[in-house]
Scaffold this motif. Structure first.
Motif, short mmCIF file in Angstrom:
data_model
loop_
_atom_site.label_atom_id
_atom_site.label_comp_id
_atom_site.label_asym_id
_atom_site.label_seq_id
_atom_site.Cartn_x
_atom_site.Cartn_y
_atom_site.Cartn_z
N CYS A 137 0.85 -1.20 0.00
CA CYS A 137 0.00 0.00 0.00
C CYS A 137 0.87 1.24 0.00
O CYS A 137 0.75 2.08 -0.87
CB CYS A 137 -0.96 0.04 1.18
SG CYS A 137 -2.05 1.48 1.10
N ILE A 141 0.32 2.91 -3.49
CA ILE A 141 -0.42 4.17 -3.55
C ILE A 141 0.56 5.32 -3.83
O ILE A 141 0.27 6.25 -4.57
CB ILE A 141 -1.19 4.42 -2.24
CG1 ILE A 141 -2.23 3.30 -2.04
CG2 ILE A 141 -1.85 5.79 -2.23
CD1 ILE A 141 -3.44 3.35 -2.93
N LEU A 268 -6.22 1.74 -5.88
CA LEU A 268 -5.23 1.26 -6.83
C LEU A 268 -5.93 0.35 -7.81
O LEU A 268 -7.03 -0.13 -7.54
CB LEU A 268 -4.15 0.45 -6.11
CG LEU A 268 -4.68 -0.87 -5.53
CD1 LEU A 268 -3.71 -2.00 -5.78
CD2 LEU A 268 -4.96 -0.74 -4.05
#
Ligand SMILES: [Zn+2]
Ligand SMILES: [Zn+2]
Length: 317
Positions: A137, A141, A268
Motif C-alpha cells: 500500500c 499508492i 489502486l
C-alpha cells in the motif's frame, strides 16, 4: 486463529480467537507471514472512515502463503465487480461496488486470511515477507501518486513516512529531484529523507530553495494543500495521496492560477500493483522497517500515529 479485532471505533483492538476463515468461490486461504500497518488503518480505527464491517480484522498489506506454497500479496483493493462503468474503462480503483481489505473485508492482523484470488499480487523474489509488506500500500499508492505528477522533475513530498520513504527512492531512480517536508523541527525525519536521496529537507512551514513542479501530500493535514500550492511552479500539481484529510482551509485563487491543480488519488488498480512490483527490484526499493508481534498491534498503530516511525511498521503473526 488468533486475530486482533476492531469491535467498535475508538477502542483498542482486542486479541481474540476466531474460527479459521473458509475460502469461498474464487478465494484463497493464506497463512499470514507479515502485514504492514498503514495510516488508513488508523482512520478506520478512529472512526474517520465511518462504514467499516464490524467486528473487523484490520490490515491491507498482507504477505501470505497459500496451501500449495505460493506467496501472494493482498492489497487494499480486495474485490471489484468488473462490470460497472469504471471497471469497464480501466478504472477499477473507482469501482462503484469495490470492497476493500481490512475495511469491508477482514484483513491481515491475524494468523490466517482469505482473499479474492484475482486481487492478489505476486510478491517479487528477493524480498522477504516483512520487506514486501509495505510495498503493497505504501509503495503502491505512493507509486500511483507519483505517476499522477506526470513528468514533474522537482517533487515535494509532504510527510516523510512509510509511503514517502519508498517513493523517494523510486523518484530518484526515475531521475527526478526530491524535496522532503516533515513536521517543523523534525530533524531526525529530515536527516532520514536526505539519506534516501532528498536533495533538500525541511519543515512543512519552510520554502524549498526553488519552486517545485509537483507535490504529493501524504500527511492527513488539509492545511498542507495551500502550503504546497504556494511553492509550486506554474502548471504544477498537488496530489493528495491519503484517503482522509482534515479540511482544506480556504486560500486565494492566485495560488491555483497559472494552471496549477489539486487532485486526489483513490485506491489502486491491479495494473498499478503489477507495474510497481515489477519495478521495485530494479530501483531497488529498500523499505526501512520496524516489526511488532501481532499481539502488539495497538502499539504498532500508536507508532504510526505518533509520526515517530522511521519508514514502515509491520506486524508479524
Ligand atoms: Zn466496478
Ligand atoms: Zn494503506
Amino acid at each position: 486463529m488468533r486475530a486482533m479485532v476492531l469491535e467498535a471505533p475508538r477502542q483498542p483492538l482486542r486479541e481474540v480467537e476466531l474460527p479459521d476463515p473458509e475460502p469461498g468461490p474464487g478465494q484463497v486461504l493464506l497463512t499470514v507471514k507479515a502485514c504492514g500497518v498503514c495510516r488508513t488503518d488508523l482512520h478506520v480505527a478512529d472512526g474517520e472512515l465511518s462504514k467499516p464491517k464490524l467486528p473487523l480484522v484490520l490490515g491491507h498489506q498482507i504477505v501470505g502463503v497459500t496451501r500449495d506454497g505460493r506467496r501472494l500479496g493482498v492489497p487494499w483493493l480486495g474485490w471489484t465487480d468488473g462490470e460497472c462503468r469504471y471497471c469497464q474503462s480501466g478504472r477499477e480503483n473507482l469501482c462503484d461496488r469495490a470492497r476493500f481489505t481490512g475495511y469491508d473485508l477482514d484483513g491481515g492482523y491475524a494468523e490466517l486470511a482469505v482473499a479474492d484470488e484475482r486481487s492478489c499480487l505476486q510478491i517479487p523474489d528477493g524480498y522477504s515477507d516483512v520487506e514486501a509488506a509495505p510495498l503493497l500500500c505504501a509503495g503502491l499508492i505512493g507509486y500511483r501518486s507519483l505517476r499522477l505528477t506526470g513528468d514533474a522533475e522537482r517533487i515535494g513530498l509532504y510527510g516523510f513516512g512509510s509511503s514517502a520513504h519508498i517513493i523517494a527512492q523510486v523518484a530518484r531512480h526515475q531521475g527526478r529531484r526530491v524535496f522532503a517536508f516533515t513536521r517543523p523541527g523534525d530533524a531526525d525525519g529530515q536527516a532520514f529523507a536526505r539519506e534516501l536521496g532528498a536533495e533538500w529537507a525541511g519543515g512543512s512551514d519552510e520554502r524549498p530553495p526553488e519552486e517545485l513542479d509537483a507535490a504529493i501530500v501524504f500527511a492527513p493535514v488539509g492545511a498542507l494543500v495551500p502550503a504546497a500550492l504556494a511553492v509550486l511552479a506554474k502548471g504544477g500539481v498537488v496530489v493528495c495521496a491519503g484517503i482522509h484529510m482534515s479540511d482544506i482551509p480556504s486560500f486565494p485563487y492566485e495560488l491555483l492560477w497559472n494552471e496549477r491543480a489539486v487532485r486526489s488519488v483513490a485506491n489502486l488498480t491491479r495494473a498499478d500493483g503489477e507495474e510497481f512490483l515489477a519495478l521495485a527490484p530494479h530501483v531497488p526499493v529498500h523499505a526501512e522497517i520496524e516489526t511488532f508481534p501481532l499481539g502488539d498491534a495497538n502499539d504498532a498503530l500508536e507508532q504510526v500515529r505518533s509520526g515517530r516511525a522511521r519508514g514502515s511498521t509491520v506486524l508479524v503473526p
